[in-house]
Design a protein around this motif. Structure first.
Motif, PDB file in Angstrom:
ATOM      1  N   PRO A  32       0.788  -1.236   0.000  1.00  0.00           N
ATOM      2  CA  PRO A  32       0.000   0.000   0.000  1.00  0.00           C
ATOM      3  C   PRO A  32       0.820   1.287   0.000  1.00  0.00           C
ATOM      4  O   PRO A  32       0.239   2.370   0.003  1.00  0.00           O
ATOM      5  CB  PRO A  32      -0.792  -0.122   1.312  1.00  0.00           C
ATOM      6  CG  PRO A  32       0.099  -0.898   2.215  1.00  0.00           C
ATOM      7  CD  PRO A  32       0.879  -1.824   1.326  1.00  0.00           C
ATOM      8  N   LEU A  33       2.137   1.189  -0.025  1.00  0.00           N
ATOM      9  CA  LEU A  33       2.952   2.390   0.149  1.00  0.00           C
ATOM     10  C   LEU A  33       3.138   3.180  -1.145  1.00  0.00           C
ATOM     11  O   LEU A  33       3.266   2.602  -2.223  1.00  0.00           O
ATOM     12  CB  LEU A  33       4.334   1.996   0.689  1.00  0.00           C
ATOM     13  CG  LEU A  33       4.341   1.202   1.987  1.00  0.00           C
ATOM     14  CD1 LEU A  33       5.765   0.997   2.474  1.00  0.00           C
ATOM     15  CD2 LEU A  33       3.497   1.873   3.054  1.00  0.00           C
ATOM     16  N   ASP A  34       3.184   4.502  -1.013  1.00  0.00           N
ATOM     17  CA  ASP A  34       3.501   5.333  -2.172  1.00  0.00           C
ATOM     18  C   ASP A  34       5.016   5.500  -2.275  1.00  0.00           C
ATOM     19  O   ASP A  34       5.762   4.980  -1.433  1.00  0.00           O
ATOM     20  CB  ASP A  34       2.782   6.687  -2.099  1.00  0.00           C
ATOM     21  CG  ASP A  34       3.268   7.530  -0.932  1.00  0.00           C
ATOM     22  OD1 ASP A  34       4.436   7.381  -0.518  1.00  0.00           O
ATOM     23  OD2 ASP A  34       2.476   8.341  -0.427  1.00  0.00           O
ATOM     24  N   GLY A  35       5.466   6.252  -3.269  1.00  0.00           N
ATOM     25  CA  GLY A  35       6.894   6.335  -3.532  1.00  0.00           C
ATOM     26  C   GLY A  35       7.722   6.846  -2.372  1.00  0.00           C
ATOM     27  O   GLY A  35       8.758   6.277  -2.038  1.00  0.00           O
ATOM     28  N   ARG A  36       7.235   7.905  -1.721  1.00  0.00           N
ATOM     29  CA  ARG A  36       8.012   8.467  -0.630  1.00  0.00           C
ATOM     30  C   ARG A  36       8.090   7.485   0.536  1.00  0.00           C
ATOM     31  O   ARG A  36       9.149   7.300   1.149  1.00  0.00           O
ATOM     32  CB  ARG A  36       7.357   9.784  -0.168  1.00  0.00           C
ATOM     33  CG  ARG A  36       8.267  10.682   0.648  1.00  0.00           C
ATOM     34  CD  ARG A  36       7.583  12.017   0.915  1.00  0.00           C
ATOM     35  NE  ARG A  36       6.277  11.821   1.537  1.00  0.00           N
ATOM     36  CZ  ARG A  36       6.109  11.685   2.869  1.00  0.00           C
ATOM     37  NH1 ARG A  36       7.144  11.702   3.675  1.00  0.00           N
ATOM     38  NH2 ARG A  36       4.903  11.528   3.376  1.00  0.00           N
ATOM     39  N   GLU A  37       6.953   6.839   0.811  1.00  0.00           N
ATOM     40  CA  GLU A  37       6.920   5.869   1.910  1.00  0.00           C
ATOM     41  C   GLU A  37       7.811   4.675   1.607  1.00  0.00           C
ATOM     42  O   GLU A  37       8.500   4.145   2.481  1.00  0.00           O
ATOM     43  CB  GLU A  37       5.479   5.417   2.161  1.00  0.00           C
ATOM     44  CG  GLU A  37       4.592   6.545   2.678  1.00  0.00           C
ATOM     45  CD  GLU A  37       3.114   6.296   2.445  1.00  0.00           C
ATOM     46  OE1 GLU A  37       2.304   7.011   3.049  1.00  0.00           O
ATOM     47  OE2 GLU A  37       2.760   5.386   1.661  1.00  0.00           O
ATOM     48  N   MET A  38       7.771   4.255   0.326  1.00  0.00           N
ATOM     49  CA  MET A  38       8.626   3.146  -0.098  1.00  0.00           C
ATOM     50  C   MET A  38      10.084   3.471   0.184  1.00  0.00           C
ATOM     51  O   MET A  38      10.838   2.631   0.647  1.00  0.00           O
ATOM     52  CB  MET A  38       8.454   2.881  -1.601  1.00  0.00           C
ATOM     53  CG  MET A  38       7.416   1.861  -1.982  1.00  0.00           C
ATOM     54  SD  MET A  38       7.711   0.234  -1.243  1.00  0.00           S
ATOM     55  CE  MET A  38       9.235  -0.199  -2.079  1.00  0.00           C
ATOM     56  N   LEU A 128       8.363   3.340  12.212  1.00  0.00           N
ATOM     57  CA  LEU A 128       7.716   3.888  11.023  1.00  0.00           C
ATOM     58  C   LEU A 128       6.191   3.912  11.150  1.00  0.00           C
ATOM     59  O   LEU A 128       5.515   4.635  10.429  1.00  0.00           O
ATOM     60  CB  LEU A 128       8.089   3.058   9.793  1.00  0.00           C
ATOM     61  CG  LEU A 128       9.211   3.560   8.901  1.00  0.00           C
ATOM     62  CD1 LEU A 128       9.237   2.752   7.610  1.00  0.00           C
ATOM     63  CD2 LEU A 128       9.024   5.035   8.590  1.00  0.00           C
ATOM     64  N   PHE A 129       5.656   3.091  12.037  1.00  0.00           N
ATOM     65  CA  PHE A 129       4.203   2.978  12.151  1.00  0.00           C
ATOM     66  C   PHE A 129       3.540   4.324  12.408  1.00  0.00           C
ATOM     67  O   PHE A 129       2.450   4.594  11.897  1.00  0.00           O
ATOM     68  CB  PHE A 129       3.824   2.015  13.285  1.00  0.00           C
ATOM     69  CG  PHE A 129       4.055   0.575  12.964  1.00  0.00           C
ATOM     70  CD1 PHE A 129       4.377   0.166  11.668  1.00  0.00           C
ATOM     71  CD2 PHE A 129       3.928  -0.391  13.950  1.00  0.00           C
ATOM     72  CE1 PHE A 129       4.583  -1.171  11.379  1.00  0.00           C
ATOM     73  CE2 PHE A 129       4.138  -1.734  13.658  1.00  0.00           C
ATOM     74  CZ  PHE A 129       4.460  -2.125  12.380  1.00  0.00           C
ATOM     75  N   THR A 130       4.195   5.179  13.210  1.00  0.00           N
ATOM     76  CA  THR A 130       3.550   6.441  13.557  1.00  0.00           C
ATOM     77  C   THR A 130       3.438   7.369  12.348  1.00  0.00           C
ATOM     78  O   THR A 130       2.415   8.018  12.168  1.00  0.00           O
ATOM     79  CB  THR A 130       4.321   7.173  14.677  1.00  0.00           C
ATOM     80  OG1 THR A 130       5.708   7.175  14.336  1.00  0.00           O
ATOM     81  CG2 THR A 130       4.129   6.469  15.999  1.00  0.00           C
ATOM     82  N   THR A 131       4.495   7.390  11.520  1.00  0.00           N
ATOM     83  CA  THR A 131       4.438   8.272  10.351  1.00  0.00           C
ATOM     84  C   THR A 131       3.743   7.596   9.167  1.00  0.00           C
ATOM     85  O   THR A 131       3.203   8.269   8.309  1.00  0.00           O
ATOM     86  CB  THR A 131       5.851   8.712   9.922  1.00  0.00           C
ATOM     87  OG1 THR A 131       6.646   7.548   9.694  1.00  0.00           O
ATOM     88  CG2 THR A 131       6.504   9.559  10.988  1.00  0.00           C
ATOM     89  N   VAL A 132       3.776   6.285   9.126  1.00  0.00           N
ATOM     90  CA  VAL A 132       3.124   5.558   8.022  1.00  0.00           C
ATOM     91  C   VAL A 132       2.147   4.532   8.591  1.00  0.00           C
ATOM     92  O   VAL A 132       2.411   3.332   8.560  1.00  0.00           O
ATOM     93  CB  VAL A 132       4.172   4.841   7.132  1.00  0.00           C
ATOM     94  CG1 VAL A 132       3.511   4.299   5.873  1.00  0.00           C
ATOM     95  CG2 VAL A 132       5.313   5.785   6.767  1.00  0.00           C
TER      96      VAL A 132
END
Lengths: 243, 243
Positions: A32-38, A128-132
């Motif tokens: 489910p991640l977008d480019g920045r999250e990836m 990372l859970f908090t930001t993503v």
DNA sequence: CGGTTACTTGATGCATATCAAAGAGGGTGG
DNA sequence: CCACCCTCTTTGATATGCATCAAGTAACCG
């Protein structure tokens, strides 16, 4: 045993090729991640490889990492005090390894043939859970699916005959091939009869005999290289469902 | 009318009494929530009750709600086409019911004696996840624990003898009593021999015989009202572990 | 109390385990 | 490239733990 790090000297740049050319991204945690999250996630992973029979992690050891399987097959198992073994699952590319709510791993994991994994520090991933939050949602979804599969396995172990168990097993492998965009029909069976036996609560001899019986009854055909052709899918499905 | 200090027990006074006098809060989904969050969650729950044998939900039906067990015992099960049953679990006060990543429930649930639940709309609960990420974290933790328990059950079903199964079962019940702050020793067994059989992959006759054998060997004592006294805990633990 | 359901116990059978040994690959070193 | 070895697989013979079939007994409940 000795993991080979594919990223030893690699600084993760904007588009780490390590993730850019990952062919199971859509089935993993990352889906489910977008480019920045990836890029964020990719920044904290390492690629490691194992050879056939290597121990990836041991039940009871501190759970410092979690993994995505990116290639090969992993065998999960637990042992009783006297050596009896239960294979609790087989992991394929896209599957997640190492989920636990305790300080330690709950099953051991071994490579079944060559295995490629990407490895995360558990604490960093949780950071990372908090930001993503999508990541945590995804993990919960995957855990829920695992739970449903585990309950199916309880039905299989507790109430199915040897024939029904083997039929169910083959159909599950087939379904998972579909999920990985592999043709459903020649079912690839990379694990030994002994692995299958410990997964289905049988002995190797019974597994072998049951394969032969299904072959004689015309439900399957055994081919070289551990390939199984499902020659009567409907009959196999009925058998698996207990009809 | 009262100050809303998020860290204070006084907050309980502001809670709807439905949650203020809940005696399993510390074991449920709600455990990590502060006063304000509790009020949010409490605002969207309903209390419902079931009598012995009532169906709470059916496998395959649309999963519109999730539940916390607040009183009584719930039996989870799945059926094969020809009626063979597997009890996939027993839920006690504090346990969570209805987790699924699909549109439908994966097991059926029935009341085993009088049962009290609090019920949430699944979509409303999921709506809370964004503002109260602790909830999702908590759910993931509970799901991970469930998964570990499911794997233990696979070992039991696939590799343990009848005696080892019954011993493990009694010890698990005992441990869960400790978790609910109930004395560990007289193990309360509210379910029938048939329920136990379908949970352990046995028949009622074998369950009954095995209880008698454990009694004869001096490991347990059977008392009225489904109470089982563990008269030789070490021997029982060894048996359960497969030693 | 009588009817019903759950539990226990006994006799027998069967599916699968266990014991045993013969093929079948598959890799390795000579 | 073959011969050997090791492991995996298959097949056969026998054993056994639990299921099945069948009563009887206890517990429960209206």
């Amino acid at each position: 045993m000795k993991p080979r790090l594919a990223t030893d000297n690699v600084i993760n740049l904007d588009l780490p090729s390590i993730c850019a050319d990952c062919d199971v991204r859509e089935m993993t945690l990352c889906a489910p991640l977008d480019g920045r999250e990836m890029r964020q996630l990719c920044g904290l992973l390492q690629r490691i490889e194992f050879a056939d029979g290597d121990t990836i992690l041991d039940e009871g050891e501190p759970a410092e990492h979690v993994f995505n399987v990116t290639g090969g097959v992993v065998r999960l198992f637990k042992l009783l005090a006297d050596g009896r073994r239960t294979v609790t699952g087989f992991l394929f590319p896209g599957d997640f390894l190492g989920l636990t709510n305790h300080e330690t791993y709950v099953s051991s994991a071994e490579a079944l043939g060559d295995v490629k994994l990407c490895r995360f520090s558990r604490t960093k991933l949780e950071g990372l859970f908090t930001t993503v939050p999508k990541l945590e949602k995804r993990l919960l979804g995957m855990a829920s699916n695992e739970l449903a599969a585990a309950q199916d396995q309880m039905v299989l172990l507790g109430r199915k005959s040897a024939g029904e168990k083997i039929a169910s097993f083959l159909l599950t492998l087939s379904d998972r091939q579909i999920a990985r965009a592999v043709a459903p029909d020649p079912v690839l069976v990379p694990m030994t009869r002994s692995d299958i036996a410990d997964y289905l609560g049988l002995t190797t001899e019974t597994v072998s005999r049951t394969f032969t019986q299904l072959k004689v009854k015309g439900l399957i055909r055994l081919e070289a290289g551990g390939k199984v052709v499902l020659t009567n899918l409907d009959a196999l499905k009925n058998l698996a469902a207990g009809t």
